[in-house]
Design an enzyme around this catalytic site. Structure first.
Site, mmCIF file in Angstrom:
data_model
loop_
_atom_site.group_PDB
_atom_site.id
_atom_site.type_symbol
_atom_site.label_atom_id
_atom_site.label_comp_id
_atom_site.label_asym_id
_atom_site.label_seq_id
_atom_site.Cartn_x
_atom_site.Cartn_y
_atom_site.Cartn_z
ATOM 1 N N THR A 157 70.591 61.656 48.781
ATOM 2 C CA THR A 157 69.787 62.836 49.014
ATOM 3 C C THR A 157 68.474 62.252 49.489
ATOM 4 O O THR A 157 68.257 61.054 49.335
ATOM 5 C CB THR A 157 69.619 63.557 47.646
ATOM 6 O OG1 THR A 157 70.880 64.054 47.247
ATOM 7 C CG2 THR A 157 68.623 64.676 47.669
ATOM 8 N N ARG A 185 80.340 74.414 47.817
ATOM 9 C CA ARG A 185 79.748 73.716 46.660
ATOM 10 C C ARG A 185 78.241 73.561 46.878
ATOM 11 O O ARG A 185 77.787 73.157 47.944
ATOM 12 C CB ARG A 185 80.398 72.340 46.509
ATOM 13 C CG ARG A 185 79.859 71.497 45.343
ATOM 14 C CD ARG A 185 78.775 70.536 45.781
ATOM 15 N NE ARG A 185 78.383 69.611 44.713
ATOM 16 C CZ ARG A 185 77.349 68.779 44.802
ATOM 17 N NH1 ARG A 185 76.598 68.758 45.879
ATOM 18 N NH2 ARG A 185 77.065 67.977 43.809
ATOM 19 N N VAL A 186 77.482 73.895 45.862
ATOM 20 C CA VAL A 186 76.031 73.740 45.919
ATOM 21 C C VAL A 186 75.640 72.703 44.875
ATOM 22 O O VAL A 186 76.111 72.755 43.733
ATOM 23 C CB VAL A 186 75.326 75.089 45.644
ATOM 24 C CG1 VAL A 186 73.823 74.919 45.535
ATOM 25 C CG2 VAL A 186 75.665 76.096 46.744
ATOM 26 N N GLY A 187 74.810 71.757 45.256
ATOM 27 C CA GLY A 187 74.393 70.711 44.326
ATOM 28 C C GLY A 187 73.092 71.050 43.622
ATOM 29 O O GLY A 187 72.638 72.202 43.619
ATOM 30 N N ASP A 188 72.495 70.034 43.053
ATOM 31 C CA ASP A 188 71.265 70.219 42.277
ATOM 32 C C ASP A 188 70.032 70.430 43.148
ATOM 33 O O ASP A 188 69.066 71.068 42.729
ATOM 34 C CB ASP A 188 71.018 68.987 41.391
ATOM 35 C CG ASP A 188 70.917 67.719 42.225
ATOM 36 O OD1 ASP A 188 71.909 67.371 42.894
ATOM 37 O OD2 ASP A 188 69.837 67.095 42.239
ATOM 38 N N THR A 207 67.870 62.527 42.573
ATOM 39 C CA THR A 207 69.032 62.177 43.383
ATOM 40 C C THR A 207 70.112 61.640 42.456
ATOM 41 O O THR A 207 69.810 61.036 41.432
ATOM 42 C CB THR A 207 68.666 61.159 44.480
ATOM 43 O OG1 THR A 207 69.862 60.722 45.129
ATOM 44 C CG2 THR A 207 67.936 59.942 43.931
ATOM 45 N N GLY A 208 71.358 61.887 42.829
ATOM 46 C CA GLY A 208 72.471 61.448 41.984
ATOM 47 C C GLY A 208 73.551 62.513 41.992
ATOM 48 O O GLY A 208 73.556 63.403 42.848
ATOM 49 N N GLY A 210 75.050 65.710 41.483
ATOM 50 C CA GLY A 210 74.422 67.011 41.250
ATOM 51 C C GLY A 210 74.917 67.720 40.003
ATOM 52 O O GLY A 210 74.137 68.360 39.296
HETATM 53 N N1 GLY Z 1 72.279 65.181 44.316
HETATM 54 C C1 GLY Z 1 72.898 65.680 45.467
HETATM 55 C C2 GLY Z 1 74.089 66.475 45.207
HETATM 56 O O1 GLY Z 1 74.803 66.267 44.221
HETATM 57 O O2 GLY Z 1 74.360 67.331 45.981
#
Ligand code: GLY
Length: 271
Positions: A157, A185-188, A207-208, A210
């Site tokens: 990210t 899919r939606v991440g963090d 970052t990592g 999500g």
């Molecule tokens: N941290 C980015 C994601 O998991 O989408």
């Protein structure tokens, strides 16, 4: 007379193992992005403008998993997430699972400025873009020719956090998400408090993985550490957040943070 603070900025280009020889070029990309934001801060510009400009630089660099160079979902399509937030006003804007825009962070900024909503997703985000005359691009134009194979190992990210000379904090985060994710899919990253958060105590970009970051509402948790005691500075809060990620969910990642005095903190438990 208004107090003039000493500005600061930190950016990240994702955390995780780098399996090719791109580390030096990635570091250069991060440095260039930080300097773009820094130039704005040095001229007395706003932290919000600095983080947006820094993240645009990272989105336009195909080495990073955001904007051009975003990873592919399980249908071979790019769907991107981005968020931007200003600490003192708590204004925020985000887009999720969006395709066909070159710089999702700029669209997130337009959601913030519009002010009616915080997060627009998928077709709705694109409809908003059209309504405001935001430039669109062919989704394939973000897919760099011949790079599909390398994207399979792509992770990460991008993010930027800044503190400006008026003492304002801001954060921006942008990502193509995780490789082979399910469509939708939606991440963090676009979720306020999870991958992105700013208030008047601190601003954070994560970052990592999500799904782990969301479970811990990690960005807000890191800022809450700053609220807990005056002697907890950015670096301590960053370390505490990553330790929490590791201990609670055995997950890995990285975090960048600036506190209300402009101190920078960062931590990661990846290579
Ligand atoms: N941290 C980015 C994601 O998991 O989408």
């Amino acid at each position: 007379m208004a107090v003039v603070y000493s500005p600061s900025i930190i950016v990240h280009g994702g955390a995780g193992p780098i399996k090719d020889d791109s580390l030096a070029a990635r570091l250069e990309g991060c440095k260039a992005a930080a300097l773009t934001g820094w130039a704005i801060l040095q001229q007395g510009g706003a932290a919000l403008d600095a983080v947006e400009a820094a993240v645009v630089g990272l989105e336009d660099n195909p080495l990073f998993n955001a904007g051009t160079g975003s990873t592919l979902n399980s249908l071979g399509k790019i769907e991107m997430d981005a968020a931007i937030m200003e600490g003192h006003s708590l204004r925020a804007g985000a887009v999720a699972a969006v395709s066909g825009v070159k710089n999702p962070i700029k669209l997130a900024r337009r959601v913030l400025e519009d002010g009616r909503h915080i997060l627009l997703a998928g077709e709705g985000a694109l409809l908003f873009a059209r309504q405001i005359g935001f430039p669109e691009c062919a989704p394939e134009s973000l897919l760099v020719e011949g790079e599909k194979k390398r994207w399979q190992s792509k992770h990460g990210t991008v993010g930027a956090v800044a503190f400006d000379s008026a003492g304002r904090l801001a954060v921006a985060t942008s990502t193509g998400g995780i490789f082979n994710k399910l469509p939708g899919r939606v991440g963090d990253s676009p979720l306020i408090g999870c991958g992105t958060y700013a208030d008047d105590y601190g601003a954070v970009s994560c970052t990592g993985q999500g799904e782990a970051i969301m479970r811990l509402v990690l960005a807000k948790s890191a800022v809450d550490f700053l609220h807990e005691a005056d002697d907890i500075e950015a670096q301590t809060a960053a370390r505490m957040a990553i330790a929490h990620l590791e201990e609670r969910l055995q997950s890995t990642g990285g975090i960048i943070l600036i506190d209300r005095s402009g101190n920078i903190g960062y931590a990661r438990d990846t290579t």
